[in-house]
Design an enzyme around this catalytic site. Structure first.
Site, short mmCIF file in Angstrom:
data_model
loop_
_atom_site.label_atom_id
_atom_site.label_comp_id
_atom_site.label_asym_id
_atom_site.label_seq_id
_atom_site.Cartn_x
_atom_site.Cartn_y
_atom_site.Cartn_z
N ASP A 266 0.87 -1.16 0.00
CA ASP A 266 0.00 0.00 0.00
C ASP A 266 0.92 1.23 0.00
O ASP A 266 2.15 1.13 0.10
CB ASP A 266 -0.95 -0.03 1.21
C1 GLC Z 1 -4.36 4.34 -0.13
C2 GLC Z 1 -5.23 3.14 0.19
C3 GLC Z 1 -5.25 2.10 -0.89
C4 GLC Z 1 -5.13 2.77 -2.24
C5 GLC Z 1 -3.74 3.38 -2.31
C6 GLC Z 1 -3.51 4.12 -3.63
O1 GLC Z 1 -3.69 4.79 1.01
O2 GLC Z 1 -5.03 2.48 1.43
O3 GLC Z 1 -6.48 1.37 -0.74
O4 GLC Z 1 -5.32 1.83 -3.27
O5 GLC Z 1 -3.47 4.25 -1.22
O6 GLC Z 1 -4.34 5.24 -3.69
#
Ligand code: GLC
Length: 734
Positions: A266
């Site tokens: 993430d």
């Molecule tokens: C965010 C989220 C994730 C998302 C990623 C990209 O913090 O936790 O679900 O896909 O960043 O935006």
């Protein structure tokens, strides 16, 4: 020297099997170029030089097609090996055509429809050059304080699994290189929805058997459906951050599931391992993540800065780097990016076309849950000539779209005020917001609202949460109606006019004490672009509400976590044993007999149970049977019932099958959803319902952590919600 690897290019010869192409590519890639494939950069600006040096494998959050094609051209023509880039985006519940938030999609209990919404989202995203979405989010959640419950499919493992699987199929279709297919991403691996206190990113402590029986199955369902990628969660799981958790990424994903897809972190979840207190610095974070089984790093620079050093030191075998780079290259080949790297929007159906909007309307209509209908006041009948439309969410095109709508545009949203006014005639509508936004604390708009209500035959009051009050990191300790909304209900109820409340929110809300003032209550979640037409159709009876709650509604936030598939405990409460606070005499003696598990003030029951939802018509269940009533392990069991529409409207019932394993080597939930089906009946129509399950669906992980289905007695229930009383007995013989 630029080496092009493609089925139609000379140079390295004809490489039929993708593996052979990848082997050839890997054989000429430098360590830096292999590491480059593991790097995901944010946005389409400022990465030109790194792209030319082959140090960018993927870009997220660039949606301008001209820039996407420009960057792709740079990667192909200006880097040494011409490896294309994967462009990624959070396409969570639609790209331009916005569908209900996933919690609303779950309320449809209609996986086939959800698959359609994902296919449309994929087509629209692919038309601008996005080929990878970070969806479906399949985090089981039993805590409505958590802002991202809006983004999940609720509290039930089975429903979450079917919805996740449907979205994977919708996004990926039959092949990733088909026009309109995009790679999907099951997230957040794992148990992110079990964050302590419903506080986002917070600590997750879940026993292994519960991980395996509650939180992991939706991911396994997506893996079995062919999900191309997985994303690790921000949270720790039992003391080890998910992004460096070998039990999750190696033992479960690789050894047990043999998962062949790509694992992406993430956003900066790799460096966050240091913040968690699990690593000393970024280099160690990069080591722990990569060694555990992470393949690509989102936005942060651990892999970019330290992987080569870790390989040179011999701490990371170079073969692991090849394996990781292979995952990304495989995905690019499967997507057809080597053969068709550029995007031509003119070759795709138009964004927000009528077909897409109709599916969005249908999904929004089917997501609406009717929770109360005294009178019945709904659907609006011929006796209604003047309507007062009131409330901060009656005409909020931005908020009705819900959370995670990066590319949705409020200018495309059709609000309930617009649709109802167009349908019913502006001369018959009186509108007053009553409150500027959902959090308004003052009553200054109440007088205008009362004026609007004064001449009306009925009040349609649109309440709930602005979209920003749910979603990532937007958690609430008090999940009541924000601002002065309860006072607005009270004030309008004093007019004596029939009061219909329509709630838009990203979570269950608690406002039980004003329910007696409300004649009808519709829960619409955040319904998306077509909220207006969908709610118009429900309110005027063009569509009959069929939604069911995918999550328990507590009476008070203090009851949380409160969910239907709970354990019985050794001292379960009943209506008889609930010691009501106000009934306790002064100086009452503290006794230790007859006590049960409940709250003195809010008891032990929810406000509305999982699976609950009313209809404009009525359904009667009868003729329950189970065949055979005694089965052997490995058999199937078939449950039967008859369902009759005894009302005056055609309607759809979501028939639900729950089971309970009465005695087992680990305690089992008092009910578990094992099957459901939507049944549409004309007035007076009767249908025979058949629901078949396999004994393997009745298993759990025992004390030895083996998945077992044990012999013994079971109960089953069939009905329209998780508290249905239509009970059947069956057993599995030794
Ligand atoms: C965010 C989220 C994730 C998302 C990623 C990209 O913090 O936790 O679900 O896909 O960043 O935006």
């Amino acid at each position: 020297m630029v080496i092009l690897v493609s089925s139609c290019k000379s140079g390295l010869g004809d490489y039929d099997p993708t593996e052979y192409k990848i082997d050839s590519l890997l054989s000429v890639m430098t360590v830096e170029e292999k590491i480059g494939q593991l790097i995901q950069e944010n946005g389409g600006q400022g990465h030109d030089e790194d792209i030319k040096r082959g140090r960018v494998g993927s870009v997220l959050n660039e949606v301008n097609t001209e820039n996407i094609n420009r960057l792709q051209q740079l990667a192909i023509d200006s880097s040494r090996l011409g490896i294309p880039i994967i462009f990624a985006r959070d396409v969570i519940h639609g790209f331009k055509t916005i569908f209900p938030i996933p919690l609303g999609l779950a309320a449809t209990f209609n996986p086939e429809l959800i698959e359609k919404t994902a296919a449309i989202a994929a087509m629209e995203a692919a038309s601008v050059g996005i080929r990878w979405t970070f969806s479906p989010m399949i985090d089981v959640c039993r805590d409505p304080r958590w802002g991202r419950i809006a983004e999940s499919f609720g509290e039930d493992t089975h429903l979450q699994s079917l919805m996740g699987e449907a979205m994977v199929k919708g996004y990926q279709a039959s092949a990733l290189n088909r026009q309109g297919s995009i790679a999907s991403c099951a997230k957040h691996f794992v148990a992110y929805g079990a964050a302590e206190g419903g506080r986002d990113y917070n600590t997750v402590s879940v026993p292994e058997n519960e991980l395996r029986d509650v939180y992991l199955p939706p991911f396994k369902a997506c893996v079995d459906a062919g999900v191309a990628t997985l994303m690790t969660a921000f949270n720790e799981v039992n003391g080890v951050p998910a992004s460096g958790n070998r039990f999750l990424l190696d033992r479960i994903l690789q050894q047990e599931w043999q998962y062949k897809g790509l694992v992406v972190s993430d956003w900066e979840s790799i460096p966050q391992m240091q913040t968690h207190g699990y690593t000393t610095d970024l280099k160690e974070s990069a080591f722990e993540a990569f060694d555990a089984g992470m393949h690509m790093e989102m936005n942060s620079k651990g892999f970019a800065e330290y992987l080569k050093e870790l390989i040179d030191e011999g701490r990371i075998p170079s073969g692991m780097l090849d394996d990781a780079a292979r995952k990304i290259l495989e995905l690019k080949f499967r997507l057809g990016l080597f053969d068709n790297p550029y995007t031509f929007p003119e070759n795709f159906p138009a964004l927000l076309n009528e077909d897409h909007k109709e599916v969005a309307r249908q999904a929004a209509a089917e997501s609406v849950v009717l929770l109360k209908n005294k009178g019945p006041v709904l659907p609006l009948g011929a006796e209604i000539h003047k309507i007062a439309i009131i409330g901060p969410l009656a005409n909020s095109p931005h908020d009705q779209l819900g959370t995670w709508i990066f590319d949705g545009d409020k200018r495309d949203a059709i609000t309930p005020l617009e649709s109802i006014t167009e349908y019913f005639g502006s001369s018959n509508i009186q509108y007053a917001p009553g409150m500027e936004i959902s959090r308004t604390k003052t009553r200054e708009g109440f007088n205008r609202a009362l004026q609007a209500a004064k001449n009306a035959d009925i009040i349609l009051l649109f309440l709930g949460e602005e979209s920003i009050l749910s979603g990532e990191s937007h958690c609430r300790a008090d999940i009541g109606l924000p601002g002065a909304q309860e006072e607005l209900v009270q004030t309008l109820s004093e007019t004596g006019k029939p009061l219909v409340v329509i709630v838009m929110a990203g979570r269950p809300l608690t406002f039980e004490k004003v329910l007696p003032k409300i004649d009808a209550l519709l829960y619409a979640w955040h319904p998306g672009t077509m909220a207006g037409p969908a709610l118009r159709d429900i309110l005027f009876g063009i569509e009959c509400p069929s939604g069911k709650l995918p999550v328990t509604f507590p009476r008070h936030v203090g009851q949380v976590p409160l969910y239907y598939n709970h354990k019985n405990t050794g001292k379960p409460a009943t209506d008889l044993t609930w010691e009501r606070m106000d009934d306790i005499p002064a100086e009452a003696a503290q006794l230790s007999i007859g006590n049960t598990s409940h709250y003195l003030d809010y008891g032990f029951k929810p406000w509305f149970p999982f699976g609950f939802g009313l209809s404009y018509t009525h359904f009667e269940y009868s003729d329950f049977r189970v065949k055979p009533a005694e089965v052997s392990p490995g058999d199937s069991i078939v449950f039967y019932a008859s369902l009759k529409n005894t009302g005056e409207y055609a309607g759809t019932e979501v028939v639900q099958l729950y089971i309970r394993d009465m005695v087992a080597s680990r305690t089992r939930p008092v009910r578990e959803l094992k099957a459901f089906q939507r049944v549409t009946l004309e007035p007076g129509e009767i249908k025979d319902i058949t629901m078949k399950i396999h004994t393997s669906q009745l298993g759990f992980h025992n004390q030895d952590m083996d998945y077992v289905t044990e012999a013994g007695d079971f109960k089953a229930w069939i009905g329209g919600d998780s508290e249905t009383s239509y009970e059947l007995d069956f057993s599995i013989k030794k």
